[in-house]
Design a protein around this motif. Structure first.
Motif, PDB file in Angstrom:
ATOM      1  N   GLN A  48       0.838  -1.201   0.000  1.00 20.79           N
ATOM      2  CA  GLN A  48       0.000   0.000   0.000  1.00 20.79           C
ATOM      3  C   GLN A  48       0.872   1.250   0.000  1.00 20.79           C
ATOM      4  O   GLN A  48       1.819   1.371   0.775  1.00 20.79           O
ATOM      5  CB  GLN A  48      -0.907   0.011   1.233  1.00 20.79           C
ATOM      6  N   ASP A  50       0.949   5.780  -0.513  1.00 27.81           N
ATOM      7  CA  ASP A  50       0.195   7.033  -0.563  1.00 27.81           C
ATOM      8  C   ASP A  50       0.536   7.828  -1.818  1.00 27.81           C
ATOM      9  O   ASP A  50       0.005   8.918  -2.034  1.00 27.81           O
ATOM     10  CB  ASP A  50       0.447   7.881   0.686  1.00 27.81           C
ATOM     11  N   GLN A  74      -7.322   1.992  -6.241  1.00 29.75           N
ATOM     12  CA  GLN A  74      -7.325   3.223  -5.459  1.00 29.75           C
ATOM     13  C   GLN A  74      -8.351   3.093  -4.332  1.00 29.75           C
ATOM     14  O   GLN A  74      -9.515   2.787  -4.578  1.00 29.75           O
ATOM     15  CB  GLN A  74      -7.669   4.426  -6.341  1.00 29.75           C
ATOM     16  N   ILE A  75      -7.902   3.327  -3.102  1.00 28.83           N
ATOM     17  CA  ILE A  75      -8.764   3.214  -1.927  1.00 28.83           C
ATOM     18  C   ILE A  75      -8.920   4.602  -1.305  1.00 28.83           C
ATOM     19  O   ILE A  75      -7.929   5.257  -0.979  1.00 28.83           O
ATOM     20  CB  ILE A  75      -8.182   2.247  -0.868  1.00 28.83           C
ATOM     21  N   THR A  76     -10.168   5.041  -1.153  1.00 24.65           N
ATOM     22  CA  THR A  76     -10.451   6.342  -0.541  1.00 24.65           C
ATOM     23  C   THR A  76     -11.252   6.139   0.736  1.00 24.65           C
ATOM     24  O   THR A  76     -12.238   5.397   0.744  1.00 24.65           O
ATOM     25  CB  THR A  76     -11.253   7.243  -1.500  1.00 24.65           C
ATOM     26  N   ARG A  77     -10.809   6.775   1.800  1.00 22.59           N
ATOM     27  CA  ARG A  77     -11.570   6.709   3.054  1.00 22.59           C
ATOM     28  C   ARG A  77     -11.595   8.076   3.713  1.00 22.59           C
ATOM     29  O   ARG A  77     -10.693   8.894   3.514  1.00 22.59           O
ATOM     30  CB  ARG A  77     -10.992   5.662   4.002  1.00 22.59           C
ATOM     31  N   GLN A  78     -12.651   8.300   4.459  1.00 21.72           N
ATOM     32  CA  GLN A  78     -12.823   9.592   5.126  1.00 21.72           C
ATOM     33  C   GLN A  78     -12.066   9.599   6.443  1.00 21.72           C
ATOM     34  O   GLN A  78     -12.132   8.655   7.220  1.00 21.72           O
ATOM     35  CB  GLN A  78     -14.313   9.853   5.374  1.00 21.72           C
ATOM     36  N   ALA A  79     -11.359  10.679   6.687  1.00 24.02           N
ATOM     37  CA  ALA A  79     -10.609  10.859   7.928  1.00 24.02           C
ATOM     38  C   ALA A  79     -11.004  12.197   8.540  1.00 24.02           C
ATOM     39  O   ALA A  79     -11.619  13.035   7.873  1.00 24.02           O
ATOM     40  CB  ALA A  79      -9.110  10.812   7.657  1.00 24.02           C
ATOM     41  N   LYS A  83     -10.283  13.552   3.142  1.00 19.92           N
ATOM     42  CA  LYS A  83     -10.181  12.246   2.486  1.00 19.92           C
ATOM     43  C   LYS A  83      -8.733  11.779   2.408  1.00 19.92           C
ATOM     44  O   LYS A  83      -7.825  12.566   2.145  1.00 19.92           O
ATOM     45  CB  LYS A  83     -10.770  12.315   1.077  1.00 19.92           C
ATOM     46  N   ILE A  85      -6.313   9.009   0.447  1.00 20.62           N
ATOM     47  CA  ILE A  85      -6.280   8.150  -0.742  1.00 20.62           C
ATOM     48  C   ILE A  85      -5.040   7.267  -0.685  1.00 20.62           C
ATOM     49  O   ILE A  85      -3.922   7.767  -0.473  1.00 20.62           O
ATOM     50  CB  ILE A  85      -6.277   8.982  -2.037  1.00 20.62           C
ATOM     51  N   HIS A  86      -5.226   5.965  -0.822  1.00 19.79           N
ATOM     52  CA  HIS A  86      -4.126   5.018  -0.887  1.00 19.79           C
ATOM     53  C   HIS A  86      -4.231   4.215  -2.176  1.00 19.79           C
ATOM     54  O   HIS A  86      -5.310   4.113  -2.780  1.00 19.79           O
ATOM     55  CB  HIS A  86      -4.139   4.076   0.322  1.00 19.79           C
ATOM     56  N   ASP A  88      -3.407   0.469  -3.488  1.00 21.69           N
ATOM     57  CA  ASP A  88      -3.080  -0.904  -3.109  1.00 21.69           C
ATOM     58  C   ASP A  88      -2.634  -1.695  -4.327  1.00 21.69           C
ATOM     59  O   ASP A  88      -3.394  -1.838  -5.296  1.00 21.69           O
ATOM     60  CB  ASP A  88      -4.301  -1.591  -2.488  1.00 21.69           C
TER      61      ASP A  88
END
Length: 313
Positions: A48, A50, A74-79, A83, A85-86, A88
């Motif tokens: 993984q 960034d 592409q992995i997007t998550r809310q923080a 946002k 974005i990683h 993988d």
């Protein structure tokens, strides 16, 4: 984090024709960004990042150098800060064979705890490539103007020690340490950070980091001087106000029984409460030194204090 993005952009753009260096960078990236793991009774390699460019570099190298296929999601998550974005990268087919090729597994089919011995004891080009790969996977660098550091989060204590030892071979002092249950290798000396950025292959970012750091240090020094001046002014104003109050009290105690030179000095203090002793000396008629004006005010206060004690007795 713009500077960190610039560093990773510069590092991911490096292309080397040296097979051993390319293998060292790719192997370290896989090791530090994830590695070999079982998923649904199947061994896969997952890494993984960034940086999309770092993930793409590794995908290209896995295809061209190791002759293996990989995919990137592409992995997007809310923080809390927005946002995240990683990217993988996964190798599902032939992952075990790739792990053997890259040195993630030894000949006994056991996971290598640190880094492959061929990389750790390799030539300088391999050492630089390994550090470059580790930084692309889990590296961070401080923003200019803040406490200086370059840091890499490591997958194991053995990997941290390997990275520390390779830094030593490059003539750079790095420290392996455990922080919040994670193993890290950290550089804090600004000159060492600049040197490591250059050795990894990011001279442009090194110049930017050094230039902004110098600007930040200059601004910090200016701010400290300004704060120092403000503090001095506040202390001077407070001292002048206290002296004025003491002179006023002395005039009440002494009444008309005050020598002319002491009365004149006290009156200057009351008439010019914000003036420094040097300025009061220039306002005297005739002008006198700040030591002289200070001495006269001091004798005025001493005389008042002595008079008050006599009245009490």
């Amino acid at each position: 984090m713009a500077l960190l993005d610039d560093v990773k952009h510069e590092l991911a753009a490096i292309e080397t024709d040296l097979p051993a260096a390319k293998m060292a960078q790719a192997s370290t990236m896989m090791r530090f960004a994830g590695g070999l793991r079982p998923v649904n009774n199947q061994a896969i390699i997952r890494a993984q990042f960034d940086s999309s460019e770092a993930a793409q570099w590794l995908q290209s190298t896995i295809g061209s150098y190791f002759q293996r296929e990989s995919s990137i999601k592409q992995i997007t998550r809310q923080a809390p800060n927005g946002k995240l974005i990683h990217y993988d990268l996964e190798v599902t087919r032939g992952a075990t064979a790739l792990a053997l090729q890259a040195g993630l597994l030894d000949r006994r089919m056991k996971l290598v705890k640190g880094l492959p011995a061929d990389i750790v004891s390799g030539n300088i080009a391999q050492i630089k490539a390994a550090w470059r790969g580790a930084f692309l996977a889990r590296g961070a660098v401080s923003d200019p103007g803040k406490a200086s550091y370059l840091e890499i989060v490591c997958p194991s204590h053995e990997a941290a020690l390997a990275l520390q030892g390779m830094a030593r071979r490059l003539g750079v002092t790095a420290k392996a340490r455990q922080l919040r249950s994670s193993e890290r290798v950290t550089l804090k000396d600004p000159d060492s950070i600049e040197r490591m950025l250059i050795l990894m292959g990011a001279p442009r970012s090194a110049r930017e980091w050094t230039g902004k750091r110098s600007d930040g240090e200059a601004r910090g020094k200016a701010n400290r001087l300004a704060n120092f001046d403000d503090a001095n002014m506040r202390r001077s104003a407070k001292a002048a106000a206290e002296a004025g109050e003491k002179v006023r009290q002395a005039f009440k105690i002494l009444g008309d029984d005050i020598p002319d030179n002491l009365r004149a000095a006290g009156k200057l203090r009351l008439d010019h409460p914000d003036a420094s002793l040097e300025e009061l000396g220039r306002l005297a008629d005739p002008p006198i030194t700040k030591d002289a004006i200070a001495g006269r005010i001091r004798r005025l206060l001493q005389l008042a204090d002595k008079t008050e004690k006599l009245h009490r007795s």
